[in-house]
Design an enzyme around this catalytic site. Sequence first.
Site, PDB file in Angstrom:
ATOM      1  N   HIS A 188      69.609  23.543 -80.942  1.00 44.49           N
ATOM      2  CA  HIS A 188      67.994  24.590 -81.212  1.00 44.49           C
ATOM      3  C   HIS A 188      67.450  25.191 -82.734  1.00 44.49           C
ATOM      4  O   HIS A 188      68.738  25.254 -83.507  1.00 44.49           O
ATOM      5  CB  HIS A 188      67.833  25.671 -79.944  1.00 44.49           C
ATOM      6  N   ASN A 247      62.084  18.038 -75.403  1.00 44.45           N
ATOM      7  CA  ASN A 247      61.831  19.341 -75.622  1.00 44.45           C
ATOM      8  C   ASN A 247      61.466  20.459 -77.231  1.00 44.45           C
ATOM      9  O   ASN A 247      62.166  19.958 -77.983  1.00 44.45           O
ATOM     10  CB  ASN A 247      63.613  20.295 -75.435  1.00 44.45           C
ATOM     11  N   ILE A 248      60.976  20.418 -76.816  1.00 47.53           N
ATOM     12  CA  ILE A 248      59.884  20.936 -78.223  1.00 47.53           C
ATOM     13  C   ILE A 248      59.803  22.433 -78.595  1.00 47.53           C
ATOM     14  O   ILE A 248      58.653  23.325 -77.831  1.00 47.53           O
ATOM     15  CB  ILE A 248      58.739  20.737 -78.466  1.00 47.53           C
ATOM     16  N   THR A 251      60.289  24.776 -81.806  1.00 48.55           N
ATOM     17  CA  THR A 251      60.476  24.956 -82.902  1.00 48.55           C
ATOM     18  C   THR A 251      59.766  25.368 -84.270  1.00 48.55           C
ATOM     19  O   THR A 251      58.580  25.904 -85.157  1.00 48.55           O
ATOM     20  CB  THR A 251      61.538  24.397 -83.417  1.00 48.55           C
ATOM     21  N   ASP A 274      63.827  26.364 -68.523  1.00 48.13           N
ATOM     22  CA  ASP A 274      65.096  25.614 -69.436  1.00 48.13           C
ATOM     23  C   ASP A 274      65.686  26.737 -69.462  1.00 48.13           C
ATOM     24  O   ASP A 274      66.422  27.394 -69.545  1.00 48.13           O
ATOM     25  CB  ASP A 274      63.502  26.470 -70.935  1.00 48.13           C
ATOM     26  N   HIS A 275      67.010  25.977 -69.628  1.00 51.77           N
ATOM     27  CA  HIS A 275      67.417  26.564 -69.181  1.00 51.77           C
ATOM     28  C   HIS A 275      68.389  27.530 -68.976  1.00 51.77           C
ATOM     29  O   HIS A 275      68.676  28.365 -68.860  1.00 51.77           O
ATOM     30  CB  HIS A 275      68.587  26.840 -71.113  1.00 51.77           C
ATOM     31  N   SER A 290      62.409  29.721 -71.131  1.00 50.80           N
ATOM     32  CA  SER A 290      63.426  29.916 -71.593  1.00 50.80           C
ATOM     33  C   SER A 290      63.312  31.304 -70.918  1.00 50.80           C
ATOM     34  O   SER A 290      62.682  31.889 -70.843  1.00 50.80           O
ATOM     35  CB  SER A 290      63.777  29.853 -73.050  1.00 50.80           C
ATOM     36  N   HIS A 314      67.201  17.850 -76.228  1.00 48.17           N
ATOM     37  CA  HIS A 314      66.908  19.003 -76.544  1.00 48.17           C
ATOM     38  C   HIS A 314      66.722  18.757 -78.179  1.00 48.17           C
ATOM     39  O   HIS A 314      66.673  18.040 -78.640  1.00 48.17           O
ATOM     40  CB  HIS A 314      68.158  20.051 -75.709  1.00 48.17           C
TER      41      HIS A 314
HETATM   42  P1  13P Z   1      63.678  23.042 -80.425  1.00 54.49           P
HETATM   43  O1  13P Z   1      64.160  24.512 -81.659  1.00 54.49           O
HETATM   44  O2  13P Z   1      64.401  21.837 -81.495  1.00 54.49           O
HETATM   45  O3  13P Z   1      62.229  23.173 -80.910  1.00 54.49           O
HETATM   46  O4  13P Z   1      64.789  22.330 -78.998  1.00 54.49           O
HETATM   47  C1  13P Z   1      63.894  23.562 -78.373  1.00 54.49           C
HETATM   48  C2  13P Z   1      64.340  22.675 -76.874  1.00 54.49           C
HETATM   49  O5  13P Z   1      65.634  22.150 -76.557  1.00 54.49           O
HETATM   50  C3  13P Z   1      64.159  24.080 -75.700  1.00 54.49           C
HETATM   51  O6  13P Z   1      64.969  24.239 -74.909  1.00 54.49           O
HETATM   52  O1  G3H Z   2      66.366  26.913 -75.260  1.00 52.78           O
HETATM   53  C1  G3H Z   2      65.479  26.966 -76.706  1.00 52.78           C
HETATM   54  C2  G3H Z   2      64.068  27.166 -76.915  1.00 52.78           C
HETATM   55  O2  G3H Z   2      64.552  27.486 -78.224  1.00 52.78           O
HETATM   56  C3  G3H Z   2      64.288  28.687 -76.632  1.00 52.78           C
HETATM   57  O3  G3H Z   2      64.363  29.805 -77.052  1.00 52.78           O
HETATM   58  O4  G3H Z   2      65.573  31.379 -75.801  1.00 52.78           O
HETATM   59  O5  G3H Z   2      64.155  32.132 -78.262  1.00 52.78           O
HETATM   60  O6  G3H Z   2      63.001  31.494 -76.395  1.00 52.78           O
HETATM   61  P1  G3H Z   2      64.209  31.207 -77.049  1.00 52.78           P
HETATM   62 ZN    ZN Z   3      66.779  23.446 -75.212  1.00 50.39          ZN
END
Ligand code: 13P
Ligand code: G3H
Ligand code: ZN
Length: 354
Positions: A198, A275-276, A278, A83-84, A50, A232
């Site tokens: 998230h 997507n995991i 947390t 990611d994102h 991310s 997500h």
């Molecule tokens: P969680 O915060 O539920 O683990 O989601 C992560 C996520 O969607 C990352 O793009």
């Molecule tokens: O995109 C969602 C993820 O949980 C990323 O979190 O930006 O704290 O790494 P983060």
């Molecule tokens: Zn996400």
Amino acid sequence: MPLVSLRQLLDHAAEHRYGIPAFNVNNLEQVKAIMAAADETDSPVIMQGSAGARKYAGEAYLRHLILAAVEAHPHVPVVMHQDHGASPAVCVQAIRSGFSSVMMDGSLLADAKTPSSYDYNVDTTRLVVEMAHAVGVSVEGELGVLGSLETLAGGKEDGHGAEGAMTREQLLTDPAQAADFVNSTHVDALAIAIGTSHGAYKFTRKPDGEILAISRIKEIHARIPNTHLVMHGSSSVPQEWLAVIREFGGEMPETWGVPVEQIQEGIRNGVRKVNIDTDIRLAMTGAMRRTLARKRSEFDPRKILKEAQLAAKVLCRERYEAFGCAGMGPRIRAVPLEDMAARYAERALAPVIR
Ligand code: 13P
Ligand code: G3H
Ligand code: ZN
């Protein structure tokens, strides 16, 4: 095996009707835990970085950690995914540094907090698809805004997410618009909004259909059955780990995540990437708190991080097994990204929309 593209793995997952967890990574322990779990279960791997991970680890460390995993486990197919991505520039940077897949999240503007217009989303995503496919890299897009159907608030917890109040409409991806989006952009995978967000605070109660719209997945899948869907915010927020965190001095109020059975229902209806982030954080934090409390004279961080790694590995193994991934890794032969680029050029991988 070289890095593989997301498209290759998701096509395999669709053919054999399973889902693949996409785990967020920030450090060595997370990478090692995911790879150990994949090795033990013979699963294919998606690891994603991310914006927060780049900030924490730095792009070079992040990339080399994932490449180290590929070297240490040469038989495991691995996708290195951005990611994102908040803008085409972020995606191009990831492609240049060797990622085999990128997410262009055009559901928000480049500030990663303001919901965008549909046209902006289509234009930025299509631009990234054109550049990425030319070099065989796959693209995930997002339509709809992640956020809570309980509070109608966007999910700002992880530094990426819509700010302010939303409408139920914004928080639920529209099936007809999804078809138009995929047709207009040619994304390889589509992240959809169904009430997840998230972080650890997704639902104030065990979610039912009112606040976690699995039915919407079914409607979207019925409309675009050949598109790989992405969920997500799919951490399950295990109550057991919350209890451990609280027992050993942590403060976390009551909260609920996405039950694994609901994810499995999603997988039966076209979800291929889950997507995991947390859940790994919770397991590692619980294990570290417990170890620090129980072994009060311990001063070697490796001993503490080893417990965190083990907790993360067990969690990843459970998800690989629950999503039907186990045993699929050895059935996949890497398609070089150049070959993927050639297939895109022949339009052999273009979406089929009814
Ligand atoms: P969680 O915060 O539920 O683990 O989601 C992560 C996520 O969607 C990352 O793009
Ligand atoms: O995109 C969602 C993820 O949980 C990323 O979190 O930006 O704290 O790494 P983060
Ligand atoms: Zn996400």
